[in-house]
Write a protein that holds these residues in place. Structure first.
Motif, PDB file in Angstrom:
ATOM      1  N   PRO A 147       3.918  21.055  31.261  1.00 23.06           N
ATOM      2  CA  PRO A 147       3.629  21.616  29.933  1.00 23.06           C
ATOM      3  C   PRO A 147       2.130  21.615  29.670  1.00 23.06           C
ATOM      4  O   PRO A 147       1.413  20.708  30.109  1.00 23.06           O
ATOM      5  N   TYR A 148       1.663  22.628  28.924  1.00 26.40           N
ATOM      6  CA  TYR A 148       0.220  22.750  28.680  1.00 26.40           C
ATOM      7  C   TYR A 148      -0.007  23.616  27.449  1.00 26.40           C
ATOM      8  O   TYR A 148       0.869  24.402  27.051  1.00 26.40           O
ATOM      9  N   MET A 149      -1.205  23.469  26.847  1.00 24.14           N
ATOM     10  CA  MET A 149      -1.590  24.274  25.686  1.00 24.14           C
ATOM     11  C   MET A 149      -3.018  24.776  25.857  1.00 24.14           C
ATOM     12  O   MET A 149      -3.890  24.039  26.318  1.00 24.14           O
ATOM     13  N   TYR A 150      -3.241  26.028  25.468  1.00 27.75           N
ATOM     14  CA  TYR A 150      -4.591  26.580  25.352  1.00 27.75           C
ATOM     15  C   TYR A 150      -4.827  26.926  23.889  1.00 27.75           C
ATOM     16  O   TYR A 150      -3.971  27.583  23.257  1.00 27.75           O
ATOM     17  N   SER A 169     -11.962  34.965  23.310  1.00 31.19           N
ATOM     18  CA  SER A 169     -11.041  34.879  24.441  1.00 31.19           C
ATOM     19  C   SER A 169     -10.862  33.442  24.887  1.00 31.19           C
ATOM     20  O   SER A 169     -11.723  32.585  24.653  1.00 31.19           O
ATOM     21  N   ILE A 170      -9.734  33.189  25.518  1.00 25.07           N
ATOM     22  CA  ILE A 170      -9.431  31.900  26.122  1.00 25.07           C
ATOM     23  C   ILE A 170      -9.460  32.090  27.632  1.00 25.07           C
ATOM     24  O   ILE A 170      -8.703  32.908  28.172  1.00 25.07           O
ATOM     25  N   VAL A 235      -8.124  35.655  31.404  1.00 24.82           N
ATOM     26  CA  VAL A 235      -8.412  35.375  30.000  1.00 24.82           C
ATOM     27  C   VAL A 235      -7.321  35.956  29.115  1.00 24.82           C
ATOM     28  O   VAL A 235      -6.670  36.941  29.464  1.00 24.82           O
ATOM     29  N   ILE A 236      -7.135  35.312  27.967  1.00 25.11           N
ATOM     30  CA  ILE A 236      -6.313  35.860  26.885  1.00 25.11           C
ATOM     31  C   ILE A 236      -7.298  36.365  25.835  1.00 25.11           C
ATOM     32  O   ILE A 236      -8.029  35.574  25.230  1.00 25.11           O
ATOM     33  N   ALA A 237      -7.366  37.675  25.653  1.00 26.97           N
ATOM     34  CA  ALA A 237      -8.340  38.281  24.746  1.00 26.97           C
ATOM     35  C   ALA A 237      -7.710  38.484  23.372  1.00 26.97           C
ATOM     36  O   ALA A 237      -6.607  39.030  23.262  1.00 26.97           O
ATOM     37  N   VAL A 238      -8.407  38.050  22.327  1.00 27.80           N
ATOM     38  CA  VAL A 238      -7.887  38.092  20.954  1.00 27.80           C
ATOM     39  C   VAL A 238      -8.891  38.794  20.048  1.00 27.80           C
ATOM     40  O   VAL A 238     -10.093  38.524  20.124  1.00 27.80           O
ATOM     41  N   ALA A 246     -12.732  37.090   2.201  1.00 28.63           N
ATOM     42  CA  ALA A 246     -13.528  35.856   2.210  1.00 28.63           C
ATOM     43  C   ALA A 246     -13.626  35.359   3.642  1.00 28.63           C
ATOM     44  O   ALA A 246     -12.815  35.720   4.504  1.00 28.63           O
ATOM     45  N   ALA A 247     -14.638  34.523   3.917  1.00 21.21           N
ATOM     46  CA  ALA A 247     -14.749  33.920   5.238  1.00 21.21           C
ATOM     47  C   ALA A 247     -13.450  33.190   5.576  1.00 21.21           C
ATOM     48  O   ALA A 247     -12.908  32.457   4.751  1.00 21.21           O
ATOM     49  N   ASN A 248     -12.953  33.382   6.795  1.00 21.87           N
ATOM     50  CA  ASN A 248     -11.575  33.025   7.113  1.00 21.87           C
ATOM     51  C   ASN A 248     -11.541  32.210   8.413  1.00 21.87           C
ATOM     52  O   ASN A 248     -11.769  32.737   9.498  1.00 21.87           O
ATOM     53  N   ASP A 249     -11.280  30.900   8.313  1.00 22.24           N
ATOM     54  CA  ASP A 249     -11.174  30.045   9.493  1.00 22.24           C
ATOM     55  C   ASP A 249      -9.788  30.181  10.115  1.00 22.24           C
ATOM     56  O   ASP A 249      -8.765  30.075   9.416  1.00 22.24           O
ATOM     57  N   VAL A 250      -9.772  30.379  11.424  1.00 12.49           N
ATOM     58  CA  VAL A 250      -8.518  30.633  12.144  1.00 12.49           C
ATOM     59  C   VAL A 250      -8.435  29.721  13.361  1.00 12.49           C
ATOM     60  O   VAL A 250      -9.447  29.445  14.017  1.00 12.49           O
ATOM     61  N   GLU A 251      -7.234  29.250  13.655  1.00 13.82           N
ATOM     62  CA  GLU A 251      -6.966  28.540  14.905  1.00 13.82           C
ATOM     63  C   GLU A 251      -5.691  29.095  15.509  1.00 13.82           C
ATOM     64  O   GLU A 251      -4.745  29.428  14.791  1.00 13.82           O
ATOM     65  N   LEU A 252      -5.669  29.194  16.834  1.00 15.70           N
ATOM     66  CA  LEU A 252      -4.537  29.802  17.531  1.00 15.70           C
ATOM     67  C   LEU A 252      -4.249  29.002  18.789  1.00 15.70           C
ATOM     68  O   LEU A 252      -5.164  28.719  19.568  1.00 15.70           O
ATOM     69  N   THR A 253      -2.971  28.619  18.998  1.00 16.19           N
ATOM     70  CA  THR A 253      -2.595  27.835  20.172  1.00 16.19           C
ATOM     71  C   THR A 253      -1.420  28.493  20.889  1.00 16.19           C
ATOM     72  O   THR A 253      -0.416  28.845  20.271  1.00 16.19           O
ATOM     73  N   PHE A 254      -1.574  28.635  22.195  1.00 17.72           N
ATOM     74  CA  PHE A 254      -0.508  29.146  23.054  1.00 17.72           C
ATOM     75  C   PHE A 254       0.092  27.957  23.797  1.00 17.72           C
ATOM     76  O   PHE A 254      -0.619  27.209  24.481  1.00 17.72           O
TER      77      PHE A 254
END
Length: 261
Positions: A147-150, A169-170, A235-238, A246-254
């Motif tokens: 198991p793993y997460m990026y 990108s990741i 790479v995973i390109a996003v 408004a300024a928008n903080d985002v986090e994304l995990t695969f």
């Protein structure tokens, strides 16, 4: 044959205010490279008061005898943490009792009628799988699976400028390919997201998808009905576009597994 997760979204921009009797038609064009196995439906905003009809244009078949309240045939984000705390959206879709296959290079029509007398912009996504010919990239027996997460960003904060767009990108490790099974994340404000597999230049969706229609949280992750394969060292390109103003903080995990081959 093998299956690969994919999303078709249709957006009703400024859907006319009404009482649920005047329908607007949006046509979704199915890509020519693969038929689509339609399994789940999800929408934003959660306050939508809309009636829906679906039609498979190849056969002229409607997927229902009458129009339906969107709340009965589509899921939406659910907030699950303590009141007053910032809470990432959960992915809680409507799931059909069995998949419905839509032929490649055809169209699928979604008809929507507002009944709030207010009018909204509606983001409606259809989740399922492209049915690919040939052998799955992950068919060969691996030496090990772990198991793993990026996560994006890997350090610091990823911020979308107000009403702006940002690309990131990741980079995946060279030691193993990565098979994605779940998507989770958080955002401060509304935004859209587009994802592409860098190595194979394959999009994950037909158009930018509302963040809440794709990304879940720890309670309610988006569990993909079929995996997405990312080659080792790829790479995973996003791409993210702010809708909040408004300024928008985002986090994304695969979330998935590394395959050591």
């Amino acid at each position: 044959m093998y299956k690969e997760y994919y999303v078709y979204q249709t957006t009703f921009t400024s859907l006319a205010a009404g009482t649920g009797t005047i329908f607007t038609d949006n046509e979704i064009r199915i890509d020519s490279d693969s038929e689509f196995e339609f399994i789940k439906t999800h929408h934003s905003p959660v306050t939508a008061r809309v009636r829906l009809k679906y039609r498979d244009d190849t056969s002229g078949r409607y997927l229902g005898k009458a129009s339906q309240d969107i709340r009965t045939i589509s899921g939406h984000s659910r907030f699950t943490m303590a009141p007053g705390l910032p809470t990432p959206p959960g992915f809680v879709p409507f799931i059909w009792p069995r998949p419905y296959n839509i032929a490649a290079a055809t169209t699928f029509t979604v008809s929507a009628a507002d009944y709030s007398n207010l009018g909204i912009t509606l983001y409606l996504s259809f989740h399922g799988n492209k049915i690919r010919q040939g052998e799955a990239p992950w068919a060969r027996e691996p030496r090990a699976i772990l198991p793993y997460m990026y996560t994006l960003p890997s350090t610091g904060t990823l911020q979308i400028p107000a009403n702006g767009t940002i690309s990131a990108s990741i980079a995946t490790d060279n030691d193993a390919s990565f098979i994605i099974h779940k998507i989770v994340g958080s955002r401060d404000g509304a935004c859209t997201i587009t994802i592409k597999d860098g190595a194979r230049d394959r999009q994950w969706m037909n158009t930018a998808v509302h963040f809440d229609n794709l990304v879940g949280n720890g309670h309610y992750p988006n569990i993909l009905p079929a995996p997405r394969y990312v080659a080792r060292g790829s790479v995973i390109a996003v791409t993210l576009q702010d809708l909040s103003g408004a300024a928008n903080d985002v986090e994304l995990t695969f979330i998935g597994v590394k395959r050591y081959e």
